[in-house]
Design an enzyme around this catalytic site. Structure first.
Site, PDB file in Angstrom:
ATOM      1  N   ALA A 155     -32.723  -3.251 -47.039  1.00 21.91           N
ATOM      2  CA  ALA A 155     -34.056  -2.682 -47.231  1.00 21.91           C
ATOM      3  C   ALA A 155     -34.582  -2.903 -48.644  1.00 21.91           C
ATOM      4  CB  ALA A 155     -34.030  -1.185 -46.914  1.00 21.91           C
TER       5      ALA A 155
ATOM      6  N   CYS B 231     -28.571   5.903 -54.668  1.00 24.08           N
ATOM      7  CA  CYS B 231     -28.848   4.735 -55.503  1.00 24.08           C
ATOM      8  C   CYS B 231     -28.950   5.073 -56.988  1.00 24.08           C
ATOM      9  CB  CYS B 231     -30.146   4.076 -55.039  1.00 24.08           C
ATOM     10  SG  CYS B 231     -30.058   3.497 -53.341  1.00 24.08           S
TER      11      CYS B 231
END
Length: 387
Positions: free
Chosen positions: A71, A325
């Site tokens: 993504a 992340c």
């Protein structure tokens, strides 16, 4: 030590049925899809079937699906590639301040290269106002990027209304749907989405695979960011990873069949979990909208307890103190700060991610441990005040 996984926003377990579907394409039907022979035809057929499976879950056509390595590269390509193609006439981009880093960093790069970026702050529940977007659109606006579901607080954005505004104003609407596909119903036509990006490993598929939907009527143009043999409409060149494509396709097929039943189960487990914590602890705060959220996510601030300390007090239990992340940094959550959470509560936030394989007994065990360890850590704090 009991091991329990409640970090399904970071990644999900690959469904065994997905793995089973992938296995033949490693050692038996292992051809390159672009090769002009029997092995290549078999691989190409499998990839095209997967493309259709991905398309169906978002109401698209297979020809509009581009496979990528994930993504992040999909969002980078969507935003930077789209901006680059139209930059001769338009140089303005609108996004929200609570987007995933793959969107925010893409916008930062474009700003450093002459684009104007407008950032919209959400309300205190984490919802981005369509009217705020409408007011910012001008004749130089090329793309609006707003995620469908937030990865940290689980809020569901009004993407249909945002998409309708963009469509009526001639602006491209991109949505990062990595946390949405498989959790909420999405229809790219009804939702007026021009570009959608998604991830395999967020939906019980394999890591290393994602996809872009790029509308073909009216056609959206995107410049490539990397170059090679021209695979995937030149937007993701390189040998197509057949097993991963097959896995993503199978994951999408399973979700189409099971999503609503699974969501009901997860909602029940999450409600039980949250009720136990709220009944046994004071001064805890739910971050994000109370109702307009996916059932898979709870983001809770525990006043008086550092999130990292709470996590370390429960080895074997997988939870998160922020986005996966950015969890290797010491920076406070940009999402929680954007919705106005007090600094002291930002650092006490824990994200609980429930999924298809979460059991009621696992959730009950973690809830008990949370109550036990929050009480213990508060009792050790010289500044904690129960009142």
């Amino acid at each position: 030590m009991k091991k329990i996984y409640l970090d399904n926003q970071a990644t999900t377990r690959c469904d065994p049925r997905v793995v089973e579907a992938m296995i033949p394409y490693f050692c038996e039907d292992y051809g390159n899809p672009t090769s002009d022979h029997e092995f290549g035809y078999q691989a190409s057929t499998a990839v095209e079937k997967a493309r259709e499976q991905v398309a169906k879950i978002i109401g698209a056509q297979g020809k509009d699906i581009v496979f990528t390595s994930g993504a992040t590269i999909a969002a980078n390509t969507a935003i930077i590639g789209c901006a680059r193609f139209y930059e001769r006439d338009k140089n303005h981009i609108i996004t929200s301040s609570i987007e995933h880093k793959c969107v925010l960093e893409s916008c930062k790069f474009l700003h450093e290269n002459g684009f104007e970026i407008s950032y919209i702050d959400p309300d205190s529940d984490g919802i981005v106002s369509p009217n705020s977007i409408s007011r910012l659109i001008n004749d130089k606006t090329v793309i609006v990027s707003v995620m469908a579901v937030n990865n940290e607080i689980g809020t569901i954005q009004p993407i249909r209304e945002i998409g309708e505004i963009c469509r009526s104003r001639g602006v491209i609407f991109h949505t990062d749907a990595a946390q949405a596909v498989g959790k909420i119903d999405i229809d790219v036509v009804k939702d007026n989405i021009a570009i959608l990006t998604l991830s395999g490993h967020k939906m019980y598929g394999p890591k290393g695979i994602g996809a872009m939907y790029i509308r073909s009527i009216p056609k959206i143009r995107v410049n490539p960011l990397i170059f090679g043999g021209g695979q995937e409409r030149k937007l993701a060149p390189g040998t197509i990873p057949v097993p991963l494509c097959v896995g993503l396709g199978k994951a999408c097929e399973l979700i189409r069949e099971e999503m609503h039943e699974v969501n009901q189960k997860i909602e029940s487990i999450k409600s039980m979990f949250f009720e136990h914590i709220t009944q046994n602890l004071t001064q805890i705060y739910l971050n994000g909208h109370k109702n307009r959220r996916v059932p898979h996510n709870l983001n809770i601030s525990f006043a008086g307890v550092e999130g990292e300390s709470l996590m370390m007090s429960m080895p074997g239990i997988a939870i998160s103190s922020g986005s996966a992340c950015t969890s290797d940094t010491l920076e406070p959550s940009h999402v929680l700060k954007a919705i106005g959470i007090r600094d002291d509560l930002v650092h006490t936030a824990i994200r609980f991610g429930f999924g298809r394989f979460t059991t009621e007994s696992e959730a009950a065990y973690v809830a008990e441990k949370i109550v036990e360890n929050v009480r213990k850590l508060r009792s050790m704090s010289p500044t904690w005040n129960e009142s």
